[in-house]
Design a protein around this motif. Structure first.
Motif, PDB file in Angstrom:
ATOM      1  N   ASP A 150      24.378   7.585  10.636  1.00 41.26           N
ATOM      2  CA  ASP A 150      25.464   8.513  10.301  1.00 41.26           C
ATOM      3  C   ASP A 150      24.932   9.905   9.966  1.00 41.26           C
ATOM      4  N   ALA A 151      23.608  10.079   9.985  1.00 39.93           N
ATOM      5  CA  ALA A 151      22.996  11.399   9.838  1.00 39.93           C
ATOM      6  C   ALA A 151      21.565  11.331  10.350  1.00 39.93           C
ATOM      7  N   PHE A 152      21.151  12.362  11.079  1.00 33.54           N
ATOM      8  CA  PHE A 152      19.783  12.382  11.577  1.00 33.54           C
ATOM      9  C   PHE A 152      19.388  13.794  11.977  1.00 33.54           C
ATOM     10  N   VAL A 153      18.082  13.960  12.140  1.00 32.98           N
ATOM     11  CA  VAL A 153      17.500  15.253  12.504  1.00 32.98           C
ATOM     12  C   VAL A 153      16.720  15.073  13.800  1.00 32.98           C
ATOM     13  N   PHE A 179      12.304  21.484  11.188  1.00 34.79           N
ATOM     14  CA  PHE A 179      13.636  20.893  11.184  1.00 34.79           C
ATOM     15  C   PHE A 179      14.653  21.958  11.591  1.00 34.79           C
ATOM     16  N   ASP A 180      15.287  21.800  12.737  1.00 30.09           N
ATOM     17  CA  ASP A 180      16.188  22.849  13.212  1.00 30.09           C
ATOM     18  C   ASP A 180      17.391  22.336  13.986  1.00 30.09           C
ATOM     19  N   TRP A 215      12.355  26.743   3.732  1.00 28.51           N
ATOM     20  CA  TRP A 215      12.992  25.724   2.902  1.00 28.51           C
ATOM     21  C   TRP A 215      14.406  25.362   3.336  1.00 28.51           C
ATOM     22  N   ILE A 216      15.027  26.109   4.241  1.00 31.41           N
ATOM     23  CA  ILE A 216      16.424  25.830   4.583  1.00 31.41           C
ATOM     24  C   ILE A 216      16.567  24.469   5.265  1.00 31.41           C
ATOM     25  N   GLY A 217      15.566  24.079   6.057  1.00 25.76           N
ATOM     26  CA  GLY A 217      15.634  22.770   6.690  1.00 25.76           C
ATOM     27  C   GLY A 217      15.658  21.649   5.674  1.00 25.76           C
ATOM     28  N   ARG A 218      14.845  21.786   4.614  1.00 27.49           N
ATOM     29  CA  ARG A 218      14.805  20.750   3.581  1.00 27.49           C
ATOM     30  C   ARG A 218      16.099  20.723   2.771  1.00 27.49           C
ATOM     31  N   VAL A 219      16.750  21.878   2.629  1.00 27.05           N
ATOM     32  CA  VAL A 219      18.047  21.902   1.943  1.00 27.05           C
ATOM     33  C   VAL A 219      19.029  20.977   2.653  1.00 27.05           C
ATOM     34  N   LEU A 220      19.037  21.023   3.973  1.00 27.11           N
ATOM     35  CA  LEU A 220      19.935  20.156   4.725  1.00 27.11           C
ATOM     36  C   LEU A 220      19.458  18.709   4.707  1.00 27.11           C
ATOM     37  N   ILE A 221      18.155  18.513   4.850  1.00 24.09           N
ATOM     38  CA  ILE A 221      17.628  17.147   4.902  1.00 24.09           C
ATOM     39  C   ILE A 221      17.910  16.378   3.610  1.00 24.09           C
ATOM     40  N   VAL A 222      17.724  17.010   2.459  1.00 22.39           N
ATOM     41  CA  VAL A 222      17.940  16.267   1.210  1.00 22.39           C
ATOM     42  C   VAL A 222      19.407  15.864   1.074  1.00 22.39           C
TER      43      VAL A 222
END
Length: 309
Positions: free
Chosen positions: A129-132, A162-163, A186-193
């Motif tokens: 239900d969520a992936f990168v 991560f994009d 850090w924006i990619g990690r904001v979404l990943i967490v």
């Protein structure tokens, strides 16, 4: 299956890598949507400032213009009108119907393989239900959308960045994004967490050949814009702490451990600044020697415990 996919196009000078990359992205998304029509209905959207409208192709739905930028939140040494990620995803969520199954965000310089949406549909069928999707880096010698068949043919190299983010639409209202901005570290990690916190089944696909980027110039590492990175770093620290307070997150020990590792290892949160500076200034060989000593010390402790038994 219904998808909605948003990007943030920006008008740039010919000297910017986006000048070449964005037209490639635009055309690749159109082709991927056409190729995936049998499995998914895809709506392509943009979130843009008023001055960026002219470059957006007609096959995109333009959401209401962005108004604020990170410059409205604090001051920086050099001004860059970077959008706040939350504002982009708000437009993605608000601009789609409730029957939209999944939302997709990717950077404007990330091109898609022609089977991208078909692959996304198949991954979702596996229960995610969520992936990168991590991109692959190909040659930057390509300069025109007409060269897309040659770009598809180049396998390229895996990249850790991560994009490209895919998540069930119903998850989004729970996200905690703060004022973290696009275009800085850090924006990619904001979404990943957030994906990790709220998804039931999450994964980063590191080897998938589904997206690509022309070259690997890493312009985001420009030290002139380090204060934007610092802004996002602080936003990420706050977001992680807020997520760790969520009862359902506390019931996911692997997620809690990952968040704590990000705080300690990546963000250096809680590390004494003087100690951190000394570590950064320590040459490689002394660092390696110190690491070996620590490993040997741990082995000696384990042996002592076994002998004690």
């Amino acid at each position: 299956m219904n998808f909605a996919h948003i990007i943030n196009p920006v008008q740039v000078k010919a000297t910017s890598d986006l000048f070449v990359a964005q037209p490639v992205t635009f055309e690749s998304m159109a082709r991927a949507r056409q190729n995936g029509a049998a499995l998914a209905q895809v709506t392509l959207l943009t979130a843009q400032y008023p001055e960026d409208r002219d470059i957006i192709p007609e096959w995109y739905v333009q959401t209401p213009d962005l108004i604020e930028s990170v410059l409205d939140k604090t001051s920086f040494r050099k001004e860059r009108k970077l959008p706040i990620m939350r504002h982009i995803l708000d437009r993605l969520y608000d601009g789609t119907a409730e029957d939209t199954d999944y939302l997709i965000y990717s950077n404007a310089d990330i091109a898609l393989m022609p089977f991208f949406y078909e692959a996304i549909a198949k991954i979702i069928e596996q229960g995610y239900d969520a992936f990168v999707i991590n991109r692959r880096t190909i040659s930057k010698d390509f300069t025109q959308p007409e060269e897309l068949p040659l770009m598809y043919a180049e396998v390229g190299k895996k990249h850790p960045g991560f994009d490209c983010f895919v998540f069930r639409r119903s998850l989004y209202p729970q996200f905690i994004l703060g004022d973290a901005c696009l275009g800085a570290n850090w924006i990619g990690r904001v979404l990943i967490v957030n994906l990790m916190a709220f998804a039931n089944k999450f994964r980063v696909f590191e080897q998938a050949h589904l997206t690509f980027h022309l070259g690997d110039d890493r312009s985001w590492r420009n030290p002139d814009f380090a204060d934007y990175d610092a802004f996002n770093r602080q936003a990420l620290i706050t977001i992680i702490h807020q997520l760790l307070e969520k009862p359902h997150v506390q019931q996911k020990p692997e997620v809690v451990h990952f968040f704590q590792e990000i705080l300690k290892r990546d963000l250096k949160y809680g590390v004494d600044p003087q100690q951190q500076r000394e570590q950064e200034q320590t040459p490689f060989l002394p660092k390696l020697t110190l690491w070996i000593r620590k490993v040997l010390h741990k082995l000696a402790e384990r042996m002592a415990r076994k002998l004690g038994k």
